[in-house]
Design an enzyme around this catalytic site. Structure first.
Site, PDB file in Angstrom:
ATOM      1  N   LYS A  14      10.896 -10.833   6.408  1.00 25.24           N
ATOM      2  CA  LYS A  14       9.302 -11.657   6.696  1.00 25.24           C
ATOM      3  C   LYS A  14       9.552 -12.656   5.543  1.00 25.24           C
ATOM      4  CE  LYS A  14       6.300  -9.344   4.544  1.00 25.24           C
ATOM      5  NZ  LYS A  14       6.469  -9.725   3.310  1.00 25.24           N
ATOM      6  N   ARG A  88      -1.821  -6.848   0.103  1.00 23.14           N
ATOM      7  CA  ARG A  88      -0.301  -5.999   0.225  1.00 23.14           C
ATOM      8  C   ARG A  88      -1.525  -4.338   0.497  1.00 23.14           C
ATOM      9  NH1 ARG A  88       3.537  -8.681  -2.008  1.00 23.14           N
ATOM     10  NH2 ARG A  88       4.874  -7.001  -2.876  1.00 23.14           N
ATOM     11  N   ARG A 127      24.212  -1.883   4.436  1.00 23.39           N
ATOM     12  CA  ARG A 127      24.302  -2.687   3.772  1.00 23.39           C
ATOM     13  C   ARG A 127      24.849  -3.210   2.368  1.00 23.39           C
ATOM     14  NH1 ARG A 127      18.563  -5.688   1.785  1.00 23.39           N
ATOM     15  NH2 ARG A 127      18.438  -4.063   0.629  1.00 23.39           N
ATOM     16  N   ARG A 160      24.173  -0.803  -3.248  1.00 24.83           N
ATOM     17  CA  ARG A 160      23.126  -0.423  -4.125  1.00 24.83           C
ATOM     18  C   ARG A 160      23.108   0.898  -4.022  1.00 24.83           C
ATOM     19  NH1 ARG A 160      18.913  -5.321  -3.242  1.00 24.83           N
ATOM     20  NH2 ARG A 160      17.594  -3.010  -3.221  1.00 24.83           N
ATOM     21  N   ARG A 171      11.220   5.143  -0.722  1.00 21.84           N
ATOM     22  CA  ARG A 171      10.721   3.762  -0.624  1.00 21.84           C
ATOM     23  C   ARG A 171       9.339   3.629   0.934  1.00 21.84           C
ATOM     24  NH1 ARG A 171      14.377  -0.961  -0.986  1.00 21.84           N
ATOM     25  NH2 ARG A 171      16.150   0.823  -0.807  1.00 21.84           N
TER      26      ARG A 171
HETATM   27  P1  AMP Z   1       7.017 -10.101  -4.571  1.00 14.66           P
HETATM   28  O1  AMP Z   1       7.898 -10.869  -5.062  1.00 14.66           O
HETATM   29  O2  AMP Z   1       5.651 -10.381  -3.419  1.00 14.66           O
HETATM   30  O3  AMP Z   1       8.193  -8.717  -3.808  1.00 14.66           O
HETATM   31  O4  AMP Z   1       5.964  -9.525  -5.431  1.00 14.66           O
HETATM   32  C1  AMP Z   1       7.013  -8.393  -6.943  1.00 14.66           C
HETATM   33  C2  AMP Z   1       5.949  -8.063  -7.581  1.00 14.66           C
HETATM   34  O5  AMP Z   1       4.960  -8.477  -7.647  1.00 14.66           O
HETATM   35  C3  AMP Z   1       5.397  -6.800  -6.673  1.00 14.66           C
HETATM   36  O6  AMP Z   1       6.367  -5.388  -7.189  1.00 14.66           O
HETATM   37  C4  AMP Z   1       4.320  -5.966  -7.065  1.00 14.66           C
HETATM   38  O7  AMP Z   1       4.880  -5.692  -8.702  1.00 14.66           O
HETATM   39  C5  AMP Z   1       3.803  -7.537  -7.268  1.00 14.66           C
HETATM   40  N1  AMP Z   1       2.656  -8.111  -6.798  1.00 14.66           N
HETATM   41  C6  AMP Z   1       3.158  -8.851  -5.803  1.00 14.66           C
HETATM   42  N2  AMP Z   1       1.671  -8.839  -4.720  1.00 14.66           N
HETATM   43  C7  AMP Z   1       1.337  -8.207  -4.617  1.00 14.66           C
HETATM   44  C8  AMP Z   1       0.206  -7.594  -4.442  1.00 14.66           C
HETATM   45  N3  AMP Z   1      -0.254  -7.889  -3.268  1.00 14.66           N
HETATM   46  N4  AMP Z   1      -0.770  -6.336  -4.907  1.00 14.66           N
HETATM   47  C9  AMP Z   1      -0.153  -6.405  -5.816  1.00 14.66           C
HETATM   48  N5  AMP Z   1       1.054  -6.438  -6.101  1.00 14.66           N
HETATM   49  C10 AMP Z   1       1.512  -7.057  -5.363  1.00 14.66           C
END
Ligand code: AMP
Length: 216
Positions: A14, A88, A127, A160, A171
């Site tokens: 994505k 999310r 992977r 990993r 997960r």
């Molecule tokens: P990402 O870069 O989208 O993988 O986000 C990194 C981290 O930011 C995630 O593991 C969450 O801890 C937090 N995060 C990002 N987007 C959200 C969201 N919409 N709701 C809650 N936590 C978020």
């Protein structure tokens, strides 16, 4: 201005597709992960609270994330927005819906990249990552020329510790508990479309482009 949403599980590709759509359709990329990382690096109050939560891989609380997104949307954008990593949770989706209707902002496409759990597991478990340069391989779909050795820099490849079947399943179970209600919420909307993510990235991108162009 419209806001578009791209949904998909981890490992669905994505993030890459979002980046390409942003370039192709000149969208504004709104990534909550980026906004939060920025808050952490600036040491703001929110950043200080979010830091440990993000490091543990858990979700930051809904009110905080919604607040950040709504503040940014209130500043306005030239052109459409594509959310990356937001909403999310079901609560975020509901709050966003209310915010958009009070601000008279239109919800554009809600596109979901669908990949069966079994396929994601095979992608993740097979992977292998170069311990030196980070190049990514797959034992079946993209093997290195020499077993266990990086084609690019000759360093050993590693598996990993969170790419085992067991770690992946735990997960995924956590992800699905939050994701399924979110998907259920959007599936009922007329602007929802799902694309088959179990294809080559180029084909997935073509499907997404088609949907974007069809009902822009
Ligand atoms: P990402 O870069 O989208 O993988 O986000 C990194 C981290 O930011 C995630 O593991 C969450 O801890 C937090 N995060 C990002 N987007 C959200 C969201 N919409 N709701 C809650 N936590 C978020």
């Amino acid at each position: 201005m419209k806001v578009h949403i791209l949904l998909g599980p981890p490992g669905s590709g994505k993030g890459t597709q979002a980046q390409r759509l942003v370039e192709k359709f000149k969208l504004n990329h709104l990534s909550t992960g980026d906004i939060l990382r920025d808050a952490v690096s600036k040491g703001t109050e929110i950043g200080l609270r979010a830091k440990a939560i993000m490091a543990s891989g858990k979700l930051v609380d809904d009110d905080t994330v919604n607040g950040l997104v709504f503040a940014r949307l209130r500043q306005g954008f030239e052109g459409d927005v594509l959310f990356d990593g937001y909403p999310r949770t079901l609560q975020q989706a509901e709050a966003l819906g209310e915010f958009l209707s009070t601000q008279m902002i239109e919800l554009g496409h809600v596109l979901s990249v669908a990949v069966p759990d079994g396929v994601l597991e095979a992608r993740v478990v097979g992977r292998r990552v170069c311990s030196n340069c980070g190049a990514i391989y797959h034992v079946e779909t993209k093997p290195p020329k020499q077993d266990g050795i990086c084609d690019l820099c000759g360093s050993p490849l590693k598996h990993r510790s969170d790419d085992t079947a067991e770690a992946f399943r735990s997960r995924m179970a956590e992800f699905n508990a939050t994701f399924q209600p979110l998907l259920g919420f959007y599936e009922r909307k007329p602007n929802f479309r799902s694309v088959d993510g179990n294809l080559a990235p180029e084909q997935v991108f073509e499907s997404l482009v088609k949907l974007f162009a069809e009902c822009a």
